[in-house]
Design a protein around this motif. Structure first.
Motif, PDB file in Angstrom:
ATOM      1  N   CYS A  82       3.328  -2.594  -0.121  1.00  0.00           N
ATOM      2  CA  CYS A  82       3.428  -3.533  -0.586  1.00  0.00           C
ATOM      3  C   CYS A  82       4.558  -4.186   0.529  1.00  0.00           C
ATOM      4  O   CYS A  82       4.559  -4.592   0.482  1.00  0.00           O
ATOM      5  CB  CYS A  82       3.526  -4.218  -2.271  1.00  0.00           C
ATOM      6  SG  CYS A  82       2.350  -4.460  -3.384  1.00  0.00           S
ATOM      7  N   GLU A  83       5.207  -3.114   0.268  1.00  0.00           N
ATOM      8  CA  GLU A  83       6.625  -3.002   1.634  1.00  0.00           C
ATOM      9  C   GLU A  83       6.301  -2.718   2.478  1.00  0.00           C
ATOM     10  O   GLU A  83       6.989  -3.693   3.319  1.00  0.00           O
ATOM     11  CB  GLU A  83       7.908  -1.656   0.796  1.00  0.00           C
ATOM     12  CG  GLU A  83       8.328  -2.328  -0.610  1.00  0.00           C
ATOM     13  CD  GLU A  83       8.643  -3.738  -1.107  1.00  0.00           C
ATOM     14  OE1 GLU A  83       9.840  -4.612   0.328  1.00  0.00           O
ATOM     15  OE2 GLU A  83       9.383  -4.103  -1.617  1.00  0.00           O
ATOM     16  N   VAL A  84       5.391  -2.247   2.678  1.00  0.00           N
ATOM     17  CA  VAL A  84       4.503  -2.058   4.015  1.00  0.00           C
ATOM     18  C   VAL A  84       4.650  -3.532   4.725  1.00  0.00           C
ATOM     19  O   VAL A  84       4.509  -4.235   5.744  1.00  0.00           O
ATOM     20  CB  VAL A  84       3.545  -1.041   4.723  1.00  0.00           C
ATOM     21  CG1 VAL A  84       3.322  -1.414   6.013  1.00  0.00           C
ATOM     22  CG2 VAL A  84       4.608   0.404   4.492  1.00  0.00           C
ATOM     23  N   ILE A  85       3.636  -4.205   4.000  1.00  0.00           N
ATOM     24  CA  ILE A  85       2.841  -5.350   4.131  1.00  0.00           C
ATOM     25  C   ILE A  85       4.466  -6.563   4.120  1.00  0.00           C
ATOM     26  O   ILE A  85       3.886  -7.076   5.560  1.00  0.00           O
ATOM     27  CB  ILE A  85       2.129  -5.266   3.144  1.00  0.00           C
ATOM     28  CG1 ILE A  85       0.675  -4.072   3.377  1.00  0.00           C
ATOM     29  CG2 ILE A  85       0.997  -7.498   4.052  1.00  0.00           C
ATOM     30  CD1 ILE A  85      -0.828  -4.570   2.744  1.00  0.00           C
ATOM     31  N   ARG A  96       1.087 -12.525  -0.773  1.00  0.00           N
ATOM     32  CA  ARG A  96       2.433 -12.697  -1.661  1.00  0.00           C
ATOM     33  C   ARG A  96       1.335 -11.907  -3.386  1.00  0.00           C
ATOM     34  O   ARG A  96       0.271 -11.021  -2.790  1.00  0.00           O
ATOM     35  CB  ARG A  96       2.217 -14.139  -2.329  1.00  0.00           C
ATOM     36  CG  ARG A  96       0.997 -14.530  -3.540  1.00  0.00           C
ATOM     37  CD  ARG A  96       1.287 -15.640  -4.312  1.00  0.00           C
ATOM     38  NE  ARG A  96       0.252 -16.405  -4.833  1.00  0.00           N
ATOM     39  CZ  ARG A  96       0.069 -16.441  -6.371  1.00  0.00           C
ATOM     40  NH1 ARG A  96       1.411 -16.267  -6.590  1.00  0.00           N
ATOM     41  NH2 ARG A  96      -0.454 -17.258  -6.840  1.00  0.00           N
ATOM     42  N   PHE A  97       2.205 -10.672  -3.462  1.00  0.00           N
ATOM     43  CA  PHE A  97       1.689  -9.663  -4.233  1.00  0.00           C
ATOM     44  C   PHE A  97       2.062  -9.900  -5.830  1.00  0.00           C
ATOM     45  O   PHE A  97       3.527 -10.487  -6.202  1.00  0.00           O
ATOM     46  CB  PHE A  97       2.832  -8.476  -3.744  1.00  0.00           C
ATOM     47  CG  PHE A  97       2.409  -7.857  -2.319  1.00  0.00           C
ATOM     48  CD1 PHE A  97       0.750  -7.016  -2.885  1.00  0.00           C
ATOM     49  CD2 PHE A  97       2.774  -8.254  -1.600  1.00  0.00           C
ATOM     50  CE1 PHE A  97       0.851  -6.869  -1.065  1.00  0.00           C
ATOM     51  CE2 PHE A  97       2.454  -8.240  -0.894  1.00  0.00           C
ATOM     52  CZ  PHE A  97       1.374  -7.146   0.084  1.00  0.00           C
ATOM     53  N   ASP A 121       2.925  -0.173 -12.398  1.00  0.00           N
ATOM     54  CA  ASP A 121       2.839   0.166 -10.672  1.00  0.00           C
ATOM     55  C   ASP A 121       2.190   0.255  -9.851  1.00  0.00           C
ATOM     56  O   ASP A 121       2.564  -0.161  -8.156  1.00  0.00           O
ATOM     57  CB  ASP A 121       2.672   1.624 -10.430  1.00  0.00           C
ATOM     58  CG  ASP A 121       3.395   2.510 -11.659  1.00  0.00           C
ATOM     59  OD1 ASP A 121       4.950   2.192 -12.196  1.00  0.00           O
ATOM     60  OD2 ASP A 121       3.314   3.683 -12.256  1.00  0.00           O
ATOM     61  N   TYR A 122       1.098  -1.387 -10.410  1.00  0.00           N
ATOM     62  CA  TYR A 122       0.736  -1.901  -9.179  1.00  0.00           C
ATOM     63  C   TYR A 122       0.533  -3.736  -8.842  1.00  0.00           C
ATOM     64  O   TYR A 122       1.099  -4.133  -9.968  1.00  0.00           O
ATOM     65  CB  TYR A 122      -0.622  -2.024  -9.325  1.00  0.00           C
ATOM     66  CG  TYR A 122      -0.938  -0.291  -9.507  1.00  0.00           C
ATOM     67  CD1 TYR A 122      -2.193   0.122  -8.602  1.00  0.00           C
ATOM     68  CD2 TYR A 122      -1.454   0.514 -10.310  1.00  0.00           C
ATOM     69  CE1 TYR A 122      -2.189   1.571  -8.059  1.00  0.00           C
ATOM     70  CE2 TYR A 122      -2.153   1.957 -10.823  1.00  0.00           C
ATOM     71  CZ  TYR A 122      -1.650   3.026  -9.481  1.00  0.00           C
ATOM     72  OH  TYR A 122      -2.096   3.665  -9.185  1.00  0.00           O
ATOM     73  N   PHE A 123       0.587  -4.235  -7.815  1.00  0.00           N
ATOM     74  CA  PHE A 123       0.680  -5.296  -7.030  1.00  0.00           C
ATOM     75  C   PHE A 123      -0.211  -5.841  -6.819  1.00  0.00           C
ATOM     76  O   PHE A 123      -1.318  -5.010  -6.200  1.00  0.00           O
ATOM     77  CB  PHE A 123       1.980  -5.451  -6.244  1.00  0.00           C
ATOM     78  CG  PHE A 123       3.014  -5.338  -6.480  1.00  0.00           C
ATOM     79  CD1 PHE A 123       3.857  -6.304  -7.221  1.00  0.00           C
ATOM     80  CD2 PHE A 123       3.268  -4.165  -6.801  1.00  0.00           C
ATOM     81  CE1 PHE A 123       5.399  -6.161  -8.513  1.00  0.00           C
ATOM     82  CE2 PHE A 123       4.752  -3.701  -7.628  1.00  0.00           C
ATOM     83  CZ  PHE A 123       5.094  -4.444  -7.916  1.00  0.00           C
ATOM     84  N   ILE A 130       0.843   0.828   7.687  1.00  0.00           N
ATOM     85  CA  ILE A 130       0.402   1.287   5.920  1.00  0.00           C
ATOM     86  C   ILE A 130       0.063   2.426   5.947  1.00  0.00           C
ATOM     87  O   ILE A 130       0.874   3.693   5.273  1.00  0.00           O
ATOM     88  CB  ILE A 130      -0.503   0.587   5.553  1.00  0.00           C
ATOM     89  CG1 ILE A 130      -0.330  -1.007   5.533  1.00  0.00           C
ATOM     90  CG2 ILE A 130      -0.746   1.189   4.468  1.00  0.00           C
ATOM     91  CD1 ILE A 130      -1.501  -2.325   5.117  1.00  0.00           C
ATOM     92  N   MET A 131      -1.160   3.213   7.145  1.00  0.00           N
ATOM     93  CA  MET A 131      -1.410   4.704   7.126  1.00  0.00           C
ATOM     94  C   MET A 131       0.045   5.383   7.567  1.00  0.00           C
ATOM     95  O   MET A 131       0.070   6.540   7.403  1.00  0.00           O
ATOM     96  CB  MET A 131      -1.825   4.919   8.099  1.00  0.00           C
ATOM     97  CG  MET A 131      -3.224   4.119   7.793  1.00  0.00           C
ATOM     98  SD  MET A 131      -3.963   4.748   6.237  1.00  0.00           S
ATOM     99  CE  MET A 131      -4.565   6.513   5.813  1.00  0.00           C
TER     100      MET A 131
END
Length: 178
Positions: A62-65, A74-75, A90-92, A159-160
């Motif tokens: 999420c931080e990368v995006i 949005r998350f 732990d998930y968004f 992301i990768m």
């Protein structure tokens, strides 16, 4: 030529599928409750990406995006309840409010019936996409296939670089039937 990708879970039986059990608000949720869907792997791997009816990422991804500052992404926080009653936070859930009609209707192989596309081979309409500023098409929902979120190659590459687990990107134009 720019490339676009969709994300899917790695083909490993250790990554569980998720389903949504409740949203605190149907139209503007701030919390989504989840549980495992289908057969739960004997030793489930809680990867950086888990799939279900929507896309679920850990904060690392999420931080990368978020670093791209996309106002249309949005998350939403989630709570995943395990069969033993434990709660994993732990998930968004990624929500994308950016639909773009991007399929080249002359070059793609598809059928359109009952207001739905059945796509055999996707070719993107590069001319139409290039009219849209890049920042407005870094991540978007493919209007012809509303469950398909596409990522521009720059977002995919970013992301990768953080080495996420449980996910792989597939080039939309090389995917075949979907």
């Amino acid at each position: 030529m720019e490339n676009y990708y969709f994300v899917r879970r790695k083909s490993d039986q250790a990554y569980p599928l998720l389903c949504i059990t409740e949203r605190d608000n149907e139209f503007n949720p701030t919390l989504i409750n989840l549980e495992f869907n289908g057969t739960i792997p004997k030793n489930p791997v809680m990867a950086d990406f888990l799939s279900g009816p929507e896309l679920f990422f850990t904060e690392k991804v999420c931080e990368v995006i978020k670093s791209f500052a996309l106002s249309y992404v949005r998350f939403i926080a989630t709570e995943l309840t395990t069969p033993k009653g434990a709660c994993i936070e732990d998930y968004f859930c990624m929500q994308v409010d950016n639909d773009i009609e991007a399929m080249d209707k002359e070059e793609s192989d598809f059928e359109f019936e009952h207001d739905a596309y059945w796509i055999e081979e996707m070719v993107l309409d590069r001319e139409s996409l290039n009219i849209i500023p890049l920042n407005e098409r870094l991540v978007f929902v493919l209007q012809e296939s509303p469950d398909m979120v596409l990522f521009h190659e720059t977002v995919k590459d970013a992301i990768m670089k953080v080495h996420p687990t449980g996910m792989e990107f597939v080039n939309i134009e090389e995917a075949g039937v979907f």
